[in-house]
Design an enzyme around this catalytic site. Structure first.
Site, short mmCIF file in Angstrom:
data_model
loop_
_atom_site.label_atom_id
_atom_site.label_comp_id
_atom_site.label_asym_id
_atom_site.label_seq_id
_atom_site.Cartn_x
_atom_site.Cartn_y
_atom_site.Cartn_z
N ASP A 23 4.48 5.71 7.54
CA ASP A 23 3.21 6.10 6.94
C ASP A 23 2.32 4.85 6.91
O ASP A 23 2.79 3.73 7.18
CB ASP A 23 3.47 6.62 5.53
CG ASP A 23 2.20 6.88 4.75
OD1 ASP A 23 1.32 7.60 5.26
OD2 ASP A 23 2.06 6.33 3.65
N ASP A 38 -1.19 4.35 4.57
CA ASP A 38 -1.80 4.02 3.28
C ASP A 38 -0.75 3.98 2.18
O ASP A 38 -0.08 4.97 1.91
CB ASP A 38 -2.90 5.02 2.94
CG ASP A 38 -4.09 4.90 3.87
OD1 ASP A 38 -4.47 3.77 4.18
OD2 ASP A 38 -4.64 5.94 4.28
#
Length: 262
Positions: free
Chosen positions: A11, A13
Site C-alpha cells: 500500500d 498512504d
C-alpha cells in the site's frame, strides 16, 4: 513452479509514508479554499473521513454526512461531479507540489526493505487507492533516484472499479505480476487495506500501523508492527511475533509466508 516469497505488494498512504495527516489533508483544504468553499477538514475529522477510500469518494461522503445543506454554485459548476473532479485534480497538484519540497519522508525501514528485496530478486508492486500521480510524486521525492522504477507493477487509482476494502486492486496487482497470492506478502496500514488484501487471498499480511490507523481492527493480519524499523530504531510487534528480529526484513517476511501457506 517457483515457491516461496516472490513479491511484496505495498500500500502507499500510511504504509510507505505517513502522507494522510500532513500531506493529503492540507492539500484538500488548500483546494477547497482556492475554490472559495468554506469546507475545512481538521485532523480529527479527516481521521473519520479516512473510513472512506478514494479522495473523490471521500468528498461525496463528507457532503452527505457533514454538509447536507451544501448548495452548488450553478454559475460555476454544471453539476456536483464536475466540482468534485476539479477539486480532486487541484488537490493532487497541490499534494505533488508539497512532495516536491521534500516535506513527507518515507517511513522508518521502508527504503531498507525495498533495497533488500531488490538485491534478493524479490519483485515489488503497489496496490493503492491513491492516484498514479501521487505514487510517482512520493517515490520521486524519495532519497533514492529512480525509486519508482523499482516497482514492476503500480496498481493505483481508478484502474479498478471498486476501491478498498474491495479486493479488486490487489487482484489486479496479482494478475499483473502473474503470481499466486501464496507467493506474495501484502504490506498495509489500515483496516480497509487488510480486508482488501484478505479478500484477494493475500493471507500472508503484514500491517505497519500509522498515525491514523493504530486503533483500527487488524483481525486476520499475520503480523502487526508499529513500523518496519531500522538497526537502532527497532520495530515492535503489536500482534504476532518478529521471531527475535529487531526489524522487518526478508527473513521475517519469508517466515510469515511459510507460517500461513506452509
Amino acid at each position: 513452479m517457483q515457491t516461496g516469497l516472490q513479491a511484496l505488494i505495498f500500500d502507499v498512504d500510511g504504509t510507505l509514508a505517513d502522507t494522510e495527516r500532513d500531506g493529503h489533508r492540507p492539500a484538500f483544504n488548500a483546494a477547497f479554499a482556492e475554490a472559495g468553499l468554506d469546507w475545512h477538514w481538521s485532523v480529527e475529522l479527516y481521521g473519520e473521513l479516512l473510513a472512506v477510500t478514494g479522495g473523490k469518494e471521500r468528498m461525496r461522503h463528507y457532503l452527505a454526512q457533514y454538509r447536507p445543506d451544501f448548495e452548488l454554485d450553478k454559475q460555476r459548476y454544471s453539476d456536483l461531479d464536475t466540482l468534485i473532479v476539479q477539486l480532486h485534480k487541484r488537490k493532487t497538484e497541490l499534494y505533488v507540489e508539497r512532495l516536491g519540497q521534500g516535506g513527507i519522508p518515507l517511513r522508518s525501514g521502508v527504503l531498507r526493505l525495498l533495497r533488500e528485496a531488490r538485491d534478493a530478486g524479490v519483485r515489488l508492486a503497489i496496490a493503492t487507492t491513491t492516484t498514479p500521480a501521487n505514487v510517482t510524486a512520493l517515490l520521486d521525492s524519495g532519497p533514492e533516484p529512480g525509486l519508482v522504477n523499482w516497482f514492476e507493477v503500480i496498481a493505483a487509482g481508478d484502474v479498478v472499479r471498486e476501491k478498498k476494502p474491495a479486493p479488486d486492486i490487489f487482484e489486479f496487482a496479482l494478475a499483473q505480476l502473474n503470481l499466486p497470492a501464496a507467493a506474495c506478502v501484502a504490506i498495509e496500514d489500515s483496516e480497509n487495506g487488510v480486508r482488501s488484501a484478505l479478500g484477494a487471498g493475500l493471507d500472508a499480511l503484514l500491517v505497519t500501523t500509522s498515525s491514523y490507523t493504530e486503533s483500527q481492527d487488524f483481525g486476520g493480519a499475520t503480523l502487526v508492527v508499529d513500523q518496519l524499523g531500522e538497526p537502532g530504531d527497532p520495530a515492535s510487534a503489536l500482534m504476532g511475533d518478529l521471531g527475535g528480529a529487531e526489524y522487518v526484513g526478508l527473513d521475517v517476511l519469508r517466515r510469515l509466508l511459510d507460517q500461513v501457506f506452509g
